[in-house]
Design an enzyme around this catalytic site. Sequence first.
Site, mmCIF file in Angstrom:
data_model
loop_
_atom_site.group_PDB
_atom_site.id
_atom_site.type_symbol
_atom_site.label_atom_id
_atom_site.label_comp_id
_atom_site.label_asym_id
_atom_site.label_seq_id
_atom_site.Cartn_x
_atom_site.Cartn_y
_atom_site.Cartn_z
ATOM 1 N N ASP A 185 0.816 -1.213 0.000
ATOM 2 C CA ASP A 185 0.000 0.000 0.000
ATOM 3 C C ASP A 185 0.851 1.264 0.000
ATOM 4 O O ASP A 185 2.051 1.228 0.272
ATOM 5 C CB ASP A 185 -0.955 0.004 1.206
ATOM 6 C CG ASP A 185 -0.284 -0.484 2.492
ATOM 7 O OD1 ASP A 185 0.947 -0.425 2.590
ATOM 8 O OD2 ASP A 185 -1.003 -0.931 3.391
ATOM 9 N N ASN A 226 -6.790 -2.421 14.439
ATOM 10 C CA ASN A 226 -8.210 -2.682 14.164
ATOM 11 C C ASN A 226 -8.407 -3.932 13.309
ATOM 12 O O ASN A 226 -9.493 -4.176 12.808
ATOM 13 C CB ASN A 226 -8.849 -1.460 13.478
ATOM 14 C CG ASN A 226 -8.218 -1.166 12.123
ATOM 15 O OD1 ASN A 226 -7.296 -1.867 11.690
ATOM 16 N ND2 ASN A 226 -8.712 -0.142 11.447
ATOM 17 N N HIS A 281 -6.796 -4.560 10.427
ATOM 18 C CA HIS A 281 -6.584 -4.383 8.988
ATOM 19 C C HIS A 281 -5.332 -5.114 8.509
ATOM 20 O O HIS A 281 -4.382 -5.310 9.257
ATOM 21 C CB HIS A 281 -6.589 -2.902 8.577
ATOM 22 C CG HIS A 281 -5.390 -2.092 8.962
ATOM 23 N ND1 HIS A 281 -5.468 -0.732 9.205
ATOM 24 C CD2 HIS A 281 -4.087 -2.410 9.144
ATOM 25 C CE1 HIS A 281 -4.267 -0.276 9.493
ATOM 26 N NE2 HIS A 281 -3.407 -1.274 9.472
ATOM 27 N N GLU A 312 -9.526 -1.793 5.713
ATOM 28 C CA GLU A 312 -10.077 -1.462 7.017
ATOM 29 C C GLU A 312 -11.332 -2.295 7.300
ATOM 30 O O GLU A 312 -11.940 -2.834 6.363
ATOM 31 C CB GLU A 312 -10.447 0.032 7.047
ATOM 32 C CG GLU A 312 -9.294 0.984 6.719
ATOM 33 C CD GLU A 312 -8.283 1.139 7.868
ATOM 34 O OE1 GLU A 312 -8.037 0.169 8.609
ATOM 35 O OE2 GLU A 312 -7.734 2.251 8.005
HETATM 36 C C1 F6R Z 1 1.746 -1.530 6.056
HETATM 37 C C2 F6R Z 1 0.401 -2.041 6.198
HETATM 38 C C3 F6R Z 1 -0.304 -2.065 7.507
HETATM 39 C C4 F6R Z 1 0.587 -2.358 8.712
HETATM 40 C C5 F6R Z 1 -0.222 -2.283 10.006
HETATM 41 C C6 F6R Z 1 0.661 -2.499 11.226
HETATM 42 O O1 F6R Z 1 2.192 -1.615 4.711
HETATM 43 O O2 F6R Z 1 -0.167 -2.416 5.219
HETATM 44 O O3 F6R Z 1 -1.346 -3.040 7.448
HETATM 45 O O4 F6R Z 1 1.161 -3.631 8.565
HETATM 46 O O5 F6R Z 1 -0.827 -1.026 10.110
HETATM 47 O O6 F6R Z 1 1.544 -1.435 11.340
HETATM 48 P P1 F6R Z 1 2.717 -1.437 12.441
HETATM 49 O O7 F6R Z 1 3.655 -2.524 12.015
HETATM 50 O O8 F6R Z 1 3.352 -0.077 12.322
HETATM 51 O O9 F6R Z 1 2.062 -1.713 13.741
#
Ligand code: F6R
Length: 242
Positions: free
Chosen positions: A67, A136, A138, A143
């Site tokens: 993403d 959450n 995701h 989301e």
């Molecule tokens: C990042 C992504 C997100 C993260 C998630 C956890 O490319 O797609 O799904 O993997 O938000 O983020 P951290 O590792 O910062 O807790």
Amino acid sequence: MTVIIVNDYESMSKMAGEIIARQIEHEEDLVLGLATGSTPIGTYKYLIDLHKAGKLDFSEVTVFNLDEYYPITPDNDQSYNYFMNENLFNHVNIDKKNTHIQNGEAADPAAECRRYEDAIHDAGGIDLQLLGLGLNGHIGFNEPDSHFPKTTHHVALDASTIEANSRFFASSNDVPKHALTMGIGTIFNARKIVMLISGEAKADIAKAVIHGNITPQVPGSILQLHPDVTIILDEEAAKHVR
Ligand code: F6R
């Protein structure tokens, strides 16, 4: 799902790094799906160390990232394009023309999402996808929703995601409100998936993903249906999993 609980962040990063390194060694022209955020940084450090020790060659590897924020310019130091260069690509011998991430400044985001999905398809699909997990539930920026989005698409970020990611920005007002992300279908098509979960703050959502109902309200729960998923958690994240 194969669920592996290790002592700490370092052990989790080493195990994921080893899985990725073995796959790079065994599969010519490997197509890797990669993630950004705090969780995979240790894994990328481990891969960089292997490369610097002359033990890992990225010259034939192709990468598609999950993403990118929208809108954002690639040279913005909070863009995921910038993150990947800083945390991995600039330190290994990957050919930059084989690294792909959505264009956060595309004039037509829907067309950019179609182009990205086609590029993954043309590369033969993703062999190994690395995932983090949002607070959450995701994965990518899929989301909680009423359905599982299939392909790469343009999303409005949840208020909770903007809040969680504001730690990297001057304030939550500076976090882009949208993103372009692989869909759940895009992720699900990966032949092998490795998810990393670290820290006590993720303990409840880790339990929901691994043991809870499969629901688009917890997007990561869909992984229960995938034939080849390994989830590596550190002790703190695994508090409610056993
Ligand atoms: C990042 C992504 C997100 C993260 C998630 C956890 O490319 O797609 O799904 O993997 O938000 O983020 P951290 O590792 O910062 O807790």
